[in-house]
Scaffold this active site. Structure first.
Site, PDB file in Angstrom:
ATOM      1  N   ARG A 244     -14.320  -2.753   1.345  1.00 28.94           N
ATOM      2  CA  ARG A 244     -13.973  -2.764  -0.073  1.00 28.94           C
ATOM      3  C   ARG A 244     -12.525  -3.233  -0.173  1.00 28.94           C
ATOM      4  O   ARG A 244     -11.699  -2.928   0.699  1.00 28.94           O
ATOM      5  CB  ARG A 244     -14.101  -1.356  -0.683  1.00 28.94           C
ATOM      6  CG  ARG A 244     -15.501  -0.886  -0.923  1.00 28.94           C
ATOM      7  CD  ARG A 244     -16.147  -1.523  -2.168  1.00 28.94           C
ATOM      8  NE  ARG A 244     -17.507  -1.068  -2.366  1.00 28.94           N
ATOM      9  CZ  ARG A 244     -18.588  -1.682  -1.868  1.00 28.94           C
ATOM     10  NH1 ARG A 244     -18.458  -2.782  -1.143  1.00 28.94           N
ATOM     11  NH2 ARG A 244     -19.796  -1.211  -2.105  1.00 28.94           N
ATOM     12  N   GLU A 273     -12.108  -7.329  -8.197  1.00 31.91           N
ATOM     13  CA  GLU A 273     -13.115  -8.388  -8.247  1.00 31.91           C
ATOM     14  C   GLU A 273     -13.661  -8.554  -9.648  1.00 31.91           C
ATOM     15  O   GLU A 273     -13.815  -7.563 -10.346  1.00 31.91           O
ATOM     16  CB  GLU A 273     -14.273  -8.048  -7.296  1.00 31.91           C
ATOM     17  CG  GLU A 273     -13.827  -7.967  -5.866  1.00 31.91           C
ATOM     18  CD  GLU A 273     -14.935  -7.535  -4.920  1.00 31.91           C
ATOM     19  OE1 GLU A 273     -16.097  -7.443  -5.360  1.00 31.91           O
ATOM     20  OE2 GLU A 273     -14.637  -7.298  -3.736  1.00 31.91           O
ATOM     21  N   HIS A 291     -17.371 -11.897  -2.314  1.00 30.02           N
ATOM     22  CA  HIS A 291     -18.136 -10.674  -2.056  1.00 30.02           C
ATOM     23  C   HIS A 291     -19.620 -10.986  -1.862  1.00 30.02           C
ATOM     24  O   HIS A 291     -20.481 -10.490  -2.607  1.00 30.02           O
ATOM     25  CB  HIS A 291     -17.957  -9.641  -3.181  1.00 30.02           C
ATOM     26  CG  HIS A 291     -18.354  -8.243  -2.737  1.00 30.02           C
ATOM     27  ND1 HIS A 291     -17.842  -7.101  -3.307  1.00 30.02           N
ATOM     28  CD2 HIS A 291     -19.193  -7.805  -1.770  1.00 30.02           C
ATOM     29  CE1 HIS A 291     -18.362  -6.027  -2.720  1.00 30.02           C
ATOM     30  NE2 HIS A 291     -19.189  -6.437  -1.771  1.00 30.02           N
TER      31      HIS A 291
END
Lengths: 326, 326
Positions: A244, A273, A291
């Site tokens: 993360r 993000e 991602h």
């Protein structure tokens, strides 16, 4: 069989972000009655929808890392199980789940091989300058300027895995085949693992050429790859992150990269993000990925199987898979 | 020691392209007398320089794949050894060497791990769309358009290695750790290798999801990855090439990629380097690399050790390493 078909399908409440692609929903609907506020016409608010169904809901399917707060949970007094869709569960209020004895399952190992593949790809890319070389070719510089500058060998590099869980173990297995020297940091030393363990990530960094972030994000791991840790890794150090974004102090990472205080970075995850720090766009030694470490159809097939199996197990009082310990 | 120091250092003729970075030349010069036409001031033509030294030259050091033709060899009647600088020796007239009983050494296994690393990186990049994802981030499309489209899982893919020599074996070792299923084509079945062997590359392609070109370029292997082979690989097939550009019929490869008849390609080598077919620049499923599979300092260190050892072995009548069989 007739009696089985006549039974009402079990109720599963769905919590998902708007416009999220949820590829196997229609197949789940053949076995379960999915209650999804976004399916209402016009879409109903989560609060009103959850409140309306609160008496009948024992299971919540949380698609994508959509936040599950204490307030949201308070709308579902009979909730027993949250079936997660991701590997990390940092979007769920686990303290409240613990207090109320709600079980949480995650994506388990379904994603691990694919995440590990991307981590390795990012590490080779940064060291061997694959993306930078590609830009060199596309810009016509190979023909104009000749040989592309040297990169760095992967073999022999000391790679520190930050969190040797399912993903970290898959990364270690792959990198060993390249001749990398693996060590790791985790809360506890793992007795069955042959790699050196470091009690803290600072010591791991001191003894590594690259750090790979792949642990869960919790209050303990937030910003654990700090300025000090990255400075300890040093000017020839590489940072990879497939966990993360907030495992790393991103502001400091950007500052160190811009200042040439690290050899490079390969990042699939970011603190905010889909916003990515613009300063990184112009750096030749940084590889950025949206991602997508888990983004393969095979990954979602495995996830579908796991989620289906867990929902069926719950409604038939059988053991669940990939239960999160917290 | 005095007598040793007074000995003339052995003569080694150097054949290299102009402006080529030859990083360990100064160290070789401490042990050998390197005769290099490009060092003359003004630089002398290869023909004139070689002719002038022809009577005293037994060893030629060929830096980079600089062509060594029959005509050039005819200038060196006492030549016994060509020390090569690359893994492939397709730039040397091996027929003439065979006729004259000239030994040829190549880079042996010095480059193999690094070449294998890049091959794996290119394969993951194409399947998982790493470069395409990076462009997506840089173009600001992640924030604007949301999720990046799915790529494809590496694990379980059937990878056909075209030429299971030193590089091919290193690639196989790595890809096994990702869960790939390996098979190979080579002139002869290798008895000690557990992977299925296919007598021809067409059958290998029929049974593969990806082909990796990593054999030597010879008259037999030129364009062996032909239109038919690539068509047999099929629409979901991926082509990786870290050997020599001409292993593949590049025109057909471009045509098939442009027509969507292959899933993608990762190419470190091209038929007319440094020229790269422009049609490939705009394809999202193609990754291009400027022939830098061996471009690490560690690779050149290993090469320097090998070349130095072979020159010393030759002048002291000891066995050579990495002798090319032809």
């Amino acid at each position: 069989m007739a009696t089985v078909e006549e039974e009402e399908p079990p109720l599963v409440l769905v919590h998902r972000p708007p416009n999220f692609n949820f590829p196997f929903k229609h197949r789940l609907q053949t076995r379960f009655c999915l209650l999804d506020p976004l399916d209402s016409d016009p879409p109903e608010s989560t609060h009103s929808f959850f409140s309306r169904h609160s008496a009948s809901i024992r299971v919540l399917l949380c698609v994508d890392p959509t936040p599950i707060t204490r307030d949201l949970l308070s709308l579902l007094p009979f909730l027993q199980l949250i079936v997660g869709y991701s590997a990390g569960v940092d979007h769920i209020d686990l303290d409240e789940c613990r207090r109320r004895n709600i079980t949480v399952t995650n994506a388990g190992k379904a994603f691990s091989p694919d995440v590990a593949d991307l981590a390795v790809a990012l590490l080779i890319d940064v060291l061997r300058r694959v993306s930078a070389g590609f830009r060199y070719v596309r810009a016509g510089l190979w023909a104009r300027n000749g040989e592309f500058p040297l990169g760095f060998k992967l073999g022999g590099k000391r790679v520190g895995i930050v969190g040797l869980g399912s993903v970290g173990s898959e990364i270690a297995k792959r990198l060993e085949s390249f001749g990398c020297v693996i060590s790791y940091n985790s809360r506890r030393k793992k007795p069955s693992v042959p790699f050196p363990w470091y009690e803290n990530v600072y010591d791991l960094a001191v003894n590594s050429d690259a750090l790979v972030g792949c642990c869960a994000l919790t209050e303990e791991t937030r910003h654990m790859i700090s300025k000090d840790v990255m400075t300890a890794l040093g000017k020839e150090g590489v940072i990879i992150n497939v966990g993360r974004g907030a495992l790393i102090d991103e502001k400091e990472l950007v500052r160190l990269l811009v200042g040439g205080e690290l050899r490079g970075a390969g990042l699939d995850v970011f603190e905010n993000e889909p916003d990515v720090p613009q300063e990184l766009f112009s750096l030749d030694n940084v590889v950025l990925s949206p991602h997508c470490a888990v983004a393969t159809p095979e990954c979602f097939d495995a996830l579908e199987q796991l989620i289906t199996a867990n929902l069926e197990a719950f409604f038939s009082n059988k053991p669940l898979q990939s239960v999160v310990e917290f």
